[in-house]
Design an enzyme around this catalytic site. Structure first.
Site, PDB file in Angstrom:
ATOM      1  N   GLU A 118      83.338  30.501  39.986  1.00 40.63           N
ATOM      2  CA  GLU A 118      84.592  30.090  40.619  1.00 40.63           C
ATOM      3  C   GLU A 118      85.372  29.231  39.632  1.00 40.63           C
ATOM      4  O   GLU A 118      84.797  28.453  38.872  1.00 40.63           O
ATOM      5  CB  GLU A 118      84.313  29.308  41.901  1.00 40.63           C
ATOM      6  CG  GLU A 118      85.546  29.041  42.728  1.00 40.63           C
ATOM      7  CD  GLU A 118      85.209  28.427  44.080  1.00 40.63           C
ATOM      8  OE1 GLU A 118      86.095  28.387  44.946  1.00 40.63           O
ATOM      9  OE2 GLU A 118      84.042  27.983  44.253  1.00 40.63           O
ATOM     10  N   GLY A 119      86.686  29.418  39.616  1.00 39.49           N
ATOM     11  CA  GLY A 119      87.527  28.644  38.714  1.00 39.49           C
ATOM     12  C   GLY A 119      88.930  28.536  39.245  1.00 39.49           C
ATOM     13  O   GLY A 119      89.208  28.887  40.403  1.00 39.49           O
ATOM     14  N   SER A 120      89.841  28.042  38.382  1.00 36.46           N
ATOM     15  CA  SER A 120      91.224  27.869  38.806  1.00 36.46           C
ATOM     16  C   SER A 120      91.888  29.212  39.098  1.00 36.46           C
ATOM     17  O   SER A 120      92.846  29.287  39.856  1.00 36.46           O
ATOM     18  CB  SER A 120      92.003  27.136  37.715  1.00 36.46           C
ATOM     19  OG  SER A 120      91.914  27.838  36.484  1.00 36.46           O
TER      20      SER A 120
ATOM     21  N   GLY B 215      90.432  31.812  40.605  1.00 39.24           N
ATOM     22  CA  GLY B 215      89.927  32.387  41.836  1.00 39.24           C
ATOM     23  C   GLY B 215      88.412  32.459  41.801  1.00 39.24           C
ATOM     24  O   GLY B 215      87.747  31.487  41.434  1.00 39.24           O
ATOM     25  N   ARG B 216      87.843  33.642  42.130  1.00 38.01           N
ATOM     26  CA  ARG B 216      86.390  33.775  42.189  1.00 38.01           C
ATOM     27  C   ARG B 216      85.904  34.922  41.309  1.00 38.01           C
ATOM     28  O   ARG B 216      86.640  35.854  41.020  1.00 38.01           O
ATOM     29  CB  ARG B 216      85.950  34.052  43.630  1.00 38.01           C
ATOM     30  CG  ARG B 216      86.302  32.981  44.637  1.00 38.01           C
ATOM     31  CD  ARG B 216      85.701  33.319  45.992  1.00 38.01           C
ATOM     32  NE  ARG B 216      86.192  34.590  46.524  1.00 38.01           N
ATOM     33  CZ  ARG B 216      85.665  35.223  47.573  1.00 38.01           C
ATOM     34  NH1 ARG B 216      84.611  34.693  48.195  1.00 38.01           N
ATOM     35  NH2 ARG B 216      86.177  36.360  48.003  1.00 38.01           N
ATOM     36  N   ALA B 217      84.636  34.831  40.903  1.00 39.12           N
ATOM     37  CA  ALA B 217      83.948  35.933  40.226  1.00 39.12           C
ATOM     38  C   ALA B 217      82.836  36.400  41.153  1.00 39.12           C
ATOM     39  O   ALA B 217      82.016  35.593  41.618  1.00 39.12           O
ATOM     40  CB  ALA B 217      83.383  35.485  38.887  1.00 39.12           C
TER      41      ALA B 217
ATOM     42  N   ILE C  37      79.375  34.683  41.896  1.00 39.35           N
ATOM     43  CA  ILE C  37      78.657  34.248  40.694  1.00 39.35           C
ATOM     44  C   ILE C  37      79.456  33.237  39.875  1.00 39.35           C
ATOM     45  O   ILE C  37      78.963  32.726  38.864  1.00 39.35           O
ATOM     46  CB  ILE C  37      78.295  35.458  39.798  1.00 39.35           C
ATOM     47  CG1 ILE C  37      79.541  36.283  39.462  1.00 39.35           C
ATOM     48  CG2 ILE C  37      77.241  36.311  40.469  1.00 39.35           C
ATOM     49  CD1 ILE C  37      79.271  37.459  38.540  1.00 39.35           C
TER      50      ILE C  37
ATOM     51  N   ASP D  12      90.550  30.746  24.532  1.00 37.79           N
ATOM     52  CA  ASP D  12      89.653  29.959  25.385  1.00 37.79           C
ATOM     53  C   ASP D  12      88.203  30.364  25.124  1.00 37.79           C
ATOM     54  O   ASP D  12      87.430  30.590  26.054  1.00 37.79           O
ATOM     55  CB  ASP D  12      90.016  30.137  26.857  1.00 37.79           C
ATOM     56  CG  ASP D  12      89.405  29.036  27.739  1.00 37.79           C
ATOM     57  OD1 ASP D  12      89.059  27.963  27.192  1.00 37.79           O
ATOM     58  OD2 ASP D  12      89.279  29.236  28.956  1.00 37.79           O
TER      59      ASP D  12
ATOM     60  N   LYS E 267      86.383  40.140  39.177  1.00 36.12           N
ATOM     61  CA  LYS E 267      87.171  38.915  39.123  1.00 36.12           C
ATOM     62  C   LYS E 267      88.304  39.016  40.140  1.00 36.12           C
ATOM     63  O   LYS E 267      89.122  39.938  40.090  1.00 36.12           O
ATOM     64  CB  LYS E 267      87.732  38.716  37.710  1.00 36.12           C
ATOM     65  CG  LYS E 267      88.262  37.330  37.430  1.00 36.12           C
ATOM     66  CD  LYS E 267      88.593  37.175  35.950  1.00 36.12           C
ATOM     67  CE  LYS E 267      89.070  35.772  35.633  1.00 36.12           C
ATOM     68  NZ  LYS E 267      89.368  35.611  34.180  1.00 36.12           N
TER      69      LYS E 267
END
Length: 506
Positions: free
Chosen positions: A12-14, A16-18, A10, A127, A33
């Protein structure tokens, strides 16, 4: 991982993945996460901080923590799944149709409640952005993604390491200054502006102009159909001086948001977490000082009126002529009393002005010539607290010896030089960056249909460091204590990470 079945990715970022997962025994849905653990021990510890912080945050407006574990070089954090998506998705789904004000304020109030809770726990989120605000189908708003959060050593501290997403970063971070809970308030203001306009508050075609616009704090006004109170609220959250921004507690205890906490939110939500805020609202009311009156004068006047009424009651059985004469006498005596009081007040005022035994001193309302003469040729210097020369009638000079940490107040020029030839992909995963040859615009997810102007009101000269930026204001959350840190200078860290050590010297 054996207890969970992965359904789909659902996000993706620096980090890793969700993943959307289903618990094998209960069939309940969760968000998981997946974070790649770094090889170094210190970086691994930093990655684990998110799970530790999230586990402490138990609040209906914060994504609930279930468990965390490590397997095959990854850290897995299992948390509540918000089936309404994130706020950024919701904004983009509007396709230009503005949200109604009551919906905006309801969401914003819940965001404030979540932010207020973490600030009470001495945690800075660092953030806060639309992608990190999650919705549920039953109307709840939840703050998530604590990967950048920081626990301060005391509730009156400043942090000093740069973290955040450029579109939501406040001026003090661009200026490489220490910051506190008010940086989260700026970011919260950016989200409120996005909800009202469906656009980012600061849009530009380059890093340079984006930074300059943020440092100036100038935003386009909200659509005119929104209330004055809402527009005033946005302006307060975009104050360049952090001490002039309201805290989350202040936001919840004043104005339209305070009324929403009591009236617009469902009773079950207020029962869950509203008591503390409602108590703060009660304590904050009627704090404005009122003009004092002389109680003895009031008692004298009431006594005179009471005696007059009694006399009238006793003579009520008299003739009509007697009643008229009584009224005339009362009017005449009242006029004489008023004249005597006016003359008496004038004489009393004159006696007070000339009396040497006054309780209040009468200050001379003239220019302080003595101070101006002493300071006429003095140089303006920053000083510490130890005086070397204390001769009367002269300018005191101070030594530079101090035990207090002196923060490097760099102007944004240093940052602009570093980013002069920078790849715009450094704007993190939140942004869609146009590739070279496609006009090079720095674009956020809400600026796909807009062409931001490069014009910056006032140019470079208008971006001036405010020497009182970190001075305490009326809000008790503002302090002048700094947080100790091994790497306080994020600009130097940026140079190191980007491999641009010599860029500024060219």
């Amino acid at each position: 991982m054996d207890d969970y079945m992965v359904l789909r990715m659902i996000g993706e970022g620096s980090f890793g993945r969700a993943l959307l997962v289903q618990h094998e025994s209960s069939n309940q849905m969760f968000a998981m996460k997946e974070i790649r653990l770094p090889k170094s021990f210190s970086n691994t510890q930093n990655s684990r901080k998110e799970a530790v912080l999230l586990a402490k945050m138990k609040h209906p407006n914060i994504v609930a923590f279930k468990e965390s574990f490590e397997a095959e070089g990854h850290l897995y954090i299992v948390m509540e799944y918000c089936d309404g998506g994130d706020l950024m998705q919701k904004i983009k789904q509007q396709k230009g149709k503005l949200f109604p004000e009551d919906m905006i304020l309801n969401w914003f109030t819940q965001m404030c409640l979540g932010v207020n809770h973490i600030h009470k726990k001495r945690v800075l989120h660092r953030d806060i952005k639309s992608k990190n605000i999650f919705l549920t189908q039953n109307g709840k708003v939840k703050l998530g993604d604590f990967g950048s959060a920081r626990l301060l050593s005391n509730p009156m501290a400043f942090a000093c390491t740069y973290v955040g997403t450029p579109y939501y970063v406040p001026p003090e971070i661009w200026e490489n200054l220490p910051y506190n809970n008010k940086s989260d308030i700026w970011s919260l203001g950016c989200i409120l502006y996005e909800l009202c306009t469906l656009k980012h508050p600061f849009q530009a075609n380059s890093w340079k102009n984006l930074i300059l616009k943020v440092c100036q704090g100038c935003i386009s006004p909200l659509p005119s159909h929104y209330s004055y109170e809402l527009q005033f609220l946005v302006k307060q959250m975009f104050k360049r001086n952090p001490s002039h921004r309201p805290s989350a507690t202040t936001l919840l205890s004043r104005g339209i948001v305070a009324r929403l906490v009591q009236k617009c939110l469902p009773p079950e939500i207020i029962m869950e977490y509203g008591e503390e805020v409602l108590e703060e609202i009660k304590n904050s009311k009627h704090n404005t000082p009122r003009k004092k009156t002389n109680p003895s004068r009031i008692r004298i006047a009431l006594g005179n009126e009471a005696s007059t009424v009694q006399e009238e009651e006793q003579d009520r059985k008299g003739s009509h002529t007697d009643l008229e004469s009584i009224n005339e006498n009362l009017v005449e005596s009242a006029l004489r009393r008023v004249n005597r009081e006016e003359k008496g007040n004038k004489s009393v005022h004159l006696r007070k002005a000339s009396s040497p035994n006054l309780h209040r001193r009468q200050w001379e309302k003239n220019v302080p010539n003595t101070a101006l003469t002493a300071l006429e040729n003095a140089s303006i210097l920053t000083s510490s607290l130890t005086a070397e020369d204390d001769r009367g009638g002269s300018v005191i000079k101070y030594s530079k010896n101090t035990t207090r940490k002196q923060w490097l107040k760099e102007t944004p020029d240093t940052l602009l030089n570093i980013l002069k030839n920078a790849d715009l992909s450094l704007a993190f995963q939140t942004y869609t960056i146009y590739r070279p040859g496609s006009e090079g615009f720095l674009k956020g997810p809400l600026s796909e249909e807009t062409e931001a102007s490069d014009s910056v009101d006032g140019g470079h000269d208008s971006v001036i460091l405010d020497p009182e930026r970190l001075e305490p204001g009326l809000d008790e959350e503002d302090t002048d204590f700094e947080e100790e840190d091994d790497n306080p200078d994020w600009v130097s860290e940026l140079k190191k990470r980007a491999g641009w050590q010599g860029l500024c010297d060219r």
